[in-house]
Design an enzyme around this catalytic site. Structure first.
Site, PDB file in Angstrom:
ATOM      1  N   SER A  62      24.547 -25.086   5.721  1.00  0.00           N
ATOM      2  CA  SER A  62      24.623 -23.623   5.777  1.00  0.00           C
ATOM      3  C   SER A  62      25.123 -23.075   7.071  1.00  0.00           C
ATOM      4  O   SER A  62      26.471 -22.341   7.008  1.00  0.00           O
ATOM      5  CB  SER A  62      23.521 -22.796   5.245  1.00  0.00           C
ATOM      6  OG  SER A  62      22.274 -23.387   5.783  1.00  0.00           O
TER       7      SER A  62
ATOM      8  N   TYR B  94       5.094 -29.257   9.543  1.00  0.00           N
ATOM      9  CA  TYR B  94       5.863 -29.715   8.083  1.00  0.00           C
ATOM     10  C   TYR B  94       5.412 -31.148   7.949  1.00  0.00           C
ATOM     11  O   TYR B  94       5.114 -31.421   6.990  1.00  0.00           O
ATOM     12  CB  TYR B  94       7.229 -29.289   8.348  1.00  0.00           C
ATOM     13  CG  TYR B  94       8.017 -29.797   7.069  1.00  0.00           C
ATOM     14  CD1 TYR B  94       8.130 -28.737   6.147  1.00  0.00           C
ATOM     15  CD2 TYR B  94       9.041 -30.591   7.050  1.00  0.00           C
ATOM     16  CE1 TYR B  94       9.158 -29.002   4.867  1.00  0.00           C
ATOM     17  CE2 TYR B  94       9.787 -30.712   5.797  1.00  0.00           C
ATOM     18  CZ  TYR B  94       9.899 -29.979   4.822  1.00  0.00           C
ATOM     19  OH  TYR B  94      10.479 -30.178   3.683  1.00  0.00           O
TER      20      TYR B  94
HETATM   21  P1  NAD Z   1      13.412 -22.939   0.138  1.00  0.00           P
HETATM   22  O1  NAD Z   1      12.549 -22.320   1.500  1.00  0.00           O
HETATM   23  O2  NAD Z   1      14.620 -22.425  -0.151  1.00  0.00           O
HETATM   24  O3  NAD Z   1      12.187 -22.974  -0.960  1.00  0.00           O
HETATM   25  C1  NAD Z   1      10.931 -22.704  -0.853  1.00  0.00           C
HETATM   26  C2  NAD Z   1      10.069 -21.622  -1.523  1.00  0.00           C
HETATM   27  O4  NAD Z   1       8.747 -21.639  -1.622  1.00  0.00           O
HETATM   28  C3  NAD Z   1      10.742 -20.210  -1.221  1.00  0.00           C
HETATM   29  O5  NAD Z   1      11.127 -19.693  -2.336  1.00  0.00           O
HETATM   30  C4  NAD Z   1       9.526 -19.531  -0.341  1.00  0.00           C
HETATM   31  O6  NAD Z   1       9.593 -18.238  -0.505  1.00  0.00           O
HETATM   32  C5  NAD Z   1       8.343 -20.079  -1.255  1.00  0.00           C
HETATM   33  N1  NAD Z   1       7.272 -20.284  -0.567  1.00  0.00           N
HETATM   34  C6  NAD Z   1       6.869 -20.862   0.732  1.00  0.00           C
HETATM   35  N2  NAD Z   1       5.544 -20.629   0.828  1.00  0.00           N
HETATM   36  C7  NAD Z   1       4.847 -20.181  -0.229  1.00  0.00           C
HETATM   37  C8  NAD Z   1       3.752 -20.104  -0.503  1.00  0.00           C
HETATM   38  N3  NAD Z   1       2.652 -20.212   0.576  1.00  0.00           N
HETATM   39  N4  NAD Z   1       3.154 -19.634  -1.524  1.00  0.00           N
HETATM   40  C9  NAD Z   1       4.185 -19.384  -2.593  1.00  0.00           C
HETATM   41  N5  NAD Z   1       5.532 -19.706  -2.158  1.00  0.00           N
HETATM   42  C10 NAD Z   1       5.706 -20.296  -1.125  1.00  0.00           C
HETATM   43  O7  NAD Z   1      13.451 -24.529   0.297  1.00  0.00           O
HETATM   44  P2  NAD Z   1      13.948 -25.605  -0.343  1.00  0.00           P
HETATM   45  O8  NAD Z   1      15.119 -26.204   0.170  1.00  0.00           O
HETATM   46  O9  NAD Z   1      14.350 -24.952  -2.096  1.00  0.00           O
HETATM   47  O10 NAD Z   1      12.830 -26.699  -0.580  1.00  0.00           O
HETATM   48  C11 NAD Z   1      12.160 -26.661  -1.839  1.00  0.00           C
HETATM   49  C12 NAD Z   1      10.995 -27.919  -1.731  1.00  0.00           C
HETATM   50  O11 NAD Z   1      11.766 -29.007  -1.550  1.00  0.00           O
HETATM   51  C13 NAD Z   1      10.166 -27.526  -0.451  1.00  0.00           C
HETATM   52  O12 NAD Z   1       8.837 -28.127  -0.666  1.00  0.00           O
HETATM   53  C14 NAD Z   1      10.828 -28.440   0.594  1.00  0.00           C
HETATM   54  O13 NAD Z   1      10.035 -29.125   1.684  1.00  0.00           O
HETATM   55  C15 NAD Z   1      11.410 -29.672  -0.279  1.00  0.00           C
HETATM   56  N6  NAD Z   1      12.335 -30.230   0.422  1.00  0.00           N
HETATM   57  C16 NAD Z   1      13.621 -29.660   0.484  1.00  0.00           C
HETATM   58  C17 NAD Z   1      14.668 -30.375   1.012  1.00  0.00           C
HETATM   59  C18 NAD Z   1      16.137 -29.803   1.224  1.00  0.00           C
HETATM   60  O14 NAD Z   1      16.755 -30.345   2.082  1.00  0.00           O
HETATM   61  N7  NAD Z   1      16.359 -28.577   0.663  1.00  0.00           N
HETATM   62  C19 NAD Z   1      14.551 -31.674   1.560  1.00  0.00           C
HETATM   63  C20 NAD Z   1      13.130 -32.306   1.470  1.00  0.00           C
HETATM   64  C21 NAD Z   1      12.341 -31.639   1.012  1.00  0.00           C
END
Ligand code: NAD
Ligand code: UDP
Ligand code: UDP
Length: 315
Positions: A192, A148
């Site tokens: 969560s 990651y």
């Molecule tokens: P999440 O896992 O809920 O959402 C990620 C989405 O991407 C999911 O719907 C998943 O099905 C989709 N996905 C994964 N791989 C894929 C692929 N190869 N092709 C198409 N779709 C794909 O996570 P989130 O918390 O909503 O995070 C969203 C973004 O924000 C991510 O890139 C994550 O790295 C970044 N981020 C989130 C946080 C946090 O705390 N939530 C912190 C830092 C960065």
């Protein structure tokens, strides 16, 4: 009169953050294409948007090329919780790296603005506290979190190389821990986990001593920051930190969750996972200056909203 709506692609649009972003973009009268492979996202997250004729849900894997015509791209596709991104680590790196190449290729062809959802994980287990954007980070390249962390670091490299080589209008934000309704109940993230455990009367699982810290941003604040960044001046490429500087230990978080759920769950202490960062707090002074953005929702208020959501879905 024909209304010219902006055509906006959100990859990972059926995920936790992506579904809130799609919702807000539709509210602001845009034409939204949500692309997702439903690995960690779900159709439930976007079911309420499907009746809007300006919303389109496409099942697609972003490691494969994608040809659509759009004005803006938010690249959010990537599993975000350690449990999920470690389930298939090779796929996690592919999603970050090959996915970024495809979305950058798409942006190059369509001349779209493209925003990358990067992460505070690029700072690794940081020696600089709070973390500023100038800090290069301390990341293990061969550990269990590396798929990651290094995937996201490589994606940042690609964004800046497409910017230098092809003058692409890029935007990179480094997101710190974000929470809120539609987090996956089993994704293993701390907010969560604690809420679900408290509501079910199960033990609250503290990893390590619980003295490690995180800074938690409520999802509405984050979405506001993402949209401000996308629409910022062309020279604002980032990287910019997006997060709430309020810093809490995991023990403090557990106590808040117990208080707001009125739960009698007990705390249990389990081993700390490998490479778990000891502290994390965003320095958002640059983001404040560039985007006039700062988070509005304090942890107490955000936790209560998130608990209300989980009460409806947790038996
Ligand atoms: P999440 O896992 O809920 O959402 C990620 C989405 O991407 C999911 O719907 C998943 O099905 C989709 N996905 C994964 N791989 C894929 C692929 N190869 N092709 C198409 N779709 C794909 O996570 P989130 O918390 O909503 O995070 C969203 C973004 O924000 C991510 O890139 C994550 O790295 C970044 N981020 C989130 C946080 C946090 O705390 N939530 C912190 C830092 C960065
Ligand atoms: N690509 C895509 N959609 C497009 C344009 C390109 O998915 O609309 C993909 C394409 O398959 C390529 C990648 O983006 O593998 C990078 O494109 P770029 O033009 O930068 O590189 P090249 O095609 O020259 O390898
Ligand atoms: N954590 C915990 N109990 C849990 C889940 C996580 O104590 O049930 C800890 C974890 O070890 C880390 C912090 O909470 O120190 C945040 O973990 P999360 O997986 O939410 O995010 P990240 O480590 O990616 O910041």
């Amino acid at each position: 009169m024909v209304i010219m709506k902006k055509r906006i692609l959100v990859t990972g649009g059926a995920g936790f953050v992506g579904s809130h972003l799609c919702e807000r973009l539709l509210r602001e009268e845009n034409d939204v294409v949500c692309v997702d492979n439903y690995f960690t996202g779900s159709k439930e997250n976007i079911a309420h948007l499907l009746s809007n004729p300006y919303f389109e849900a496409v099942r697609h894997e972003i490691t494969f090329p994608l040809y659509v015509e759009v004005d803006q791209i938010y690249n959010l596709a990537c599993p975000a919780s350690p449990v999920h991104y470690q389930m298939d680590p090779v796929q996690t790196t592919k999603t970050s790296v090959i996915g970024a190449i495809n979305m950058l290729g798409l942006a190059k062809r369509t001349k779209a603005r493209i925003l990358q959802a990067s992460t505070s994980e690029v700072y690794g287990d940081p020696e600089v506290h709070p973390q500023t954007e100038d800090y290069w980070g301390r990341v293990n390249p061969i550990g269990i979190r590396s798929c990651y962390d290094e995937g996201k670091r490589c994606a940042e490299t690609l964004f800046f190389d497409y910017y230098r080589q092809y003058q692409l209008p890029i935007k990179v934000v480094r997101i710190f821990n974000t929470y809120g309704p539609r987090m996956h109940p089993n994704d293993g993230r701390v907010v969560s986990n604690f809420i679900v455990q408290a509501l079910r009367g199960e033990d609250i699982t503290i990893y390590g001593s619980g003295q490690q810290t995180r800074s938690f941003c409520y999802v509405d604040d984050l979405v506001d920051g993402l949209i401000r960044m996308m629409n910022s001046a062309a020279e604002t490429t980032g990287p910019l930190n997006l997060g709430n500087p309020g810093e809490f230990t995991m023990l403090e978080l557990a106590e808040k969750v117990l208080h707001f759920t009125r739960s009698t769950s007990k705390l249990v202490f389990l081993p700390l996972p490998q490479d778990d960062p000891r502290q994390r707090q965003p320095d958002i002074s640059r983001t404040r200056a560039k985007l006039d953005w700062s988070p509005k929702v304090e942890l107490d208020e955000g936790l209560q909203k998130t608990i209300a959501y989980f009460k409806n879905i947790v038996g």
